[in-house]
Design a protein around this motif. Structure first.
Motif, PDB file in Angstrom:
ATOM      1  N   ALA A 276       0.844  -1.197   0.000  1.00 23.74           N
ATOM      2  CA  ALA A 276       0.000   0.000   0.000  1.00 23.74           C
ATOM      3  C   ALA A 276       0.882   1.252   0.000  1.00 23.74           C
ATOM      4  O   ALA A 276       0.554   2.259  -0.633  1.00 23.74           O
ATOM      5  CB  ALA A 276      -0.914   0.001   1.219  1.00 23.74           C
TER       6      ALA A 276
ATOM      7  N   TRP B 286      -4.372   4.402  -2.944  1.00 27.78           N
ATOM      8  CA  TRP B 286      -5.294   5.115  -2.060  1.00 27.78           C
ATOM      9  C   TRP B 286      -5.349   6.598  -2.429  1.00 27.78           C
ATOM     10  O   TRP B 286      -6.350   7.261  -2.198  1.00 27.78           O
ATOM     11  CB  TRP B 286      -4.848   4.992  -0.593  1.00 27.78           C
ATOM     12  CG  TRP B 286      -4.853   3.595  -0.055  1.00 27.78           C
ATOM     13  CD1 TRP B 286      -5.411   2.495  -0.642  1.00 27.78           C
ATOM     14  CD2 TRP B 286      -4.288   3.161   1.181  1.00 27.78           C
ATOM     15  NE1 TRP B 286      -5.215   1.398   0.159  1.00 27.78           N
ATOM     16  CE2 TRP B 286      -4.536   1.769   1.281  1.00 27.78           C
ATOM     17  CE3 TRP B 286      -3.592   3.804   2.210  1.00 27.78           C
ATOM     18  CZ2 TRP B 286      -4.110   1.017   2.374  1.00 27.78           C
ATOM     19  CZ3 TRP B 286      -3.175   3.054   3.299  1.00 27.78           C
ATOM     20  CH2 TRP B 286      -3.432   1.680   3.385  1.00 27.78           C
TER      21      TRP B 286
ATOM     22  N   PHE C 177      -8.823  10.665   0.589  1.00 30.28           N
ATOM     23  CA  PHE C 177      -7.596  10.168   1.241  1.00 30.28           C
ATOM     24  C   PHE C 177      -6.884  11.336   1.918  1.00 30.28           C
ATOM     25  O   PHE C 177      -6.643  12.376   1.299  1.00 30.28           O
ATOM     26  CB  PHE C 177      -6.679   9.494   0.217  1.00 30.28           C
ATOM     27  CG  PHE C 177      -5.459   8.887   0.829  1.00 30.28           C
ATOM     28  CD1 PHE C 177      -5.564   7.983   1.880  1.00 30.28           C
ATOM     29  CD2 PHE C 177      -4.189   9.219   0.371  1.00 30.28           C
ATOM     30  CE1 PHE C 177      -4.433   7.424   2.464  1.00 30.28           C
ATOM     31  CE2 PHE C 177      -3.055   8.668   0.936  1.00 30.28           C
ATOM     32  CZ  PHE C 177      -3.184   7.773   1.987  1.00 30.28           C
TER      33      PHE C 177
END
Length: 208
Positions: free
Chosen positions: A23, A46, A60
């Motif tokens: 991530a 993200w 985000f």
């Protein structure tokens, strides 16, 4: 490596546990060995709504206006889990982060932070929760981190002490990665090699 002694900066909150290295920097961006240029792709999946990274995700936190220029990341448990890729701290450092505060970190990621000039700060879960609440209520406020005193001062003045291994502290305080540490003994290494060359000449190829 840039030394870390004290740092004061804007903190960004990422309220998720178990943030893994894929991530932090997705695998499709691991195509080079230089440490620079990864910040653009930090938290790509993200942070953006498209594969090209041209449409920022407005939901985000890294894209919130109030967090622009943040240099301290505050997260939850087990930050940096998953694969051992060193590109993860490279991406965070390249983006501009100098410290990460969380209740716990994955071991390899934690060690890699020190080797790349970033300070991972472990605080109790309830202390991190306090910082979350304080930062959330105080847009623009900054957090202070003092490596020598081993404390974090929140925007409201709360002081949180943290532990850090003395050797890691010394290296980060003096900006020494593994190569920097070795070069501190360059004279002794040269002296040893010179003596060894005389004592065991058959180990060395003749000078051209």
């Amino acid at each position: 490596m840039k030394p870390f002694t004290q740092h004061e900066g804007l903190a960004v909150l990422i309220d998720r546990p178990n943030i893994d290295t894929d991530a932090i920097i997705p695998k499709q961006f691991l195509k080079k060995i230089e440490r620079t240029g990864f910040g653009t792709h930090l938290f790509h999946d993200w942070r953006y709504l498209d594969n090209e990274g041209t449409k920022p995700n407005p939901e985000f936190s890294l894209n919130f206006d109030r967090y622009k220029g943040a240099s301290i990341l505050v997260a939850r448990d087990n930050f940096g889990c998953g694969s051992s890729r060193e590109h993860a701290p490279w991406a965070l450092e390249d983006y501009g982060f100098r410290a990460i505060i969380a209740p716990s970190f994955a071991d390899i990621f934690y060690n890699n932070c020190f080797k790349n000039g970033m300070l991972p700060v472990v605080l109790k879960a309830e202390e991190v929760d306090e910082i979350f609440k304080i930062v959330d209520k105080t847009p623009g406020a900054k957090i202070k981190i003092d490596l020598d005193k081993q404390n974090v001062i929140s925007p409201s003045g709360n002081v949180y002490n943290f532990e850090v291994d003395s050797f890691r502290k010394y290296c980060l305080f003096n900006g020494l990665d593994d190569i920097g540490l070795t070069l501190q003994h360059a004279a002794e290494i040269s002296s040893y090699e010179e003596k060894n060359r005389k004592d065991l000449p058959w180990l060395y190829a003749p000078h051209q």
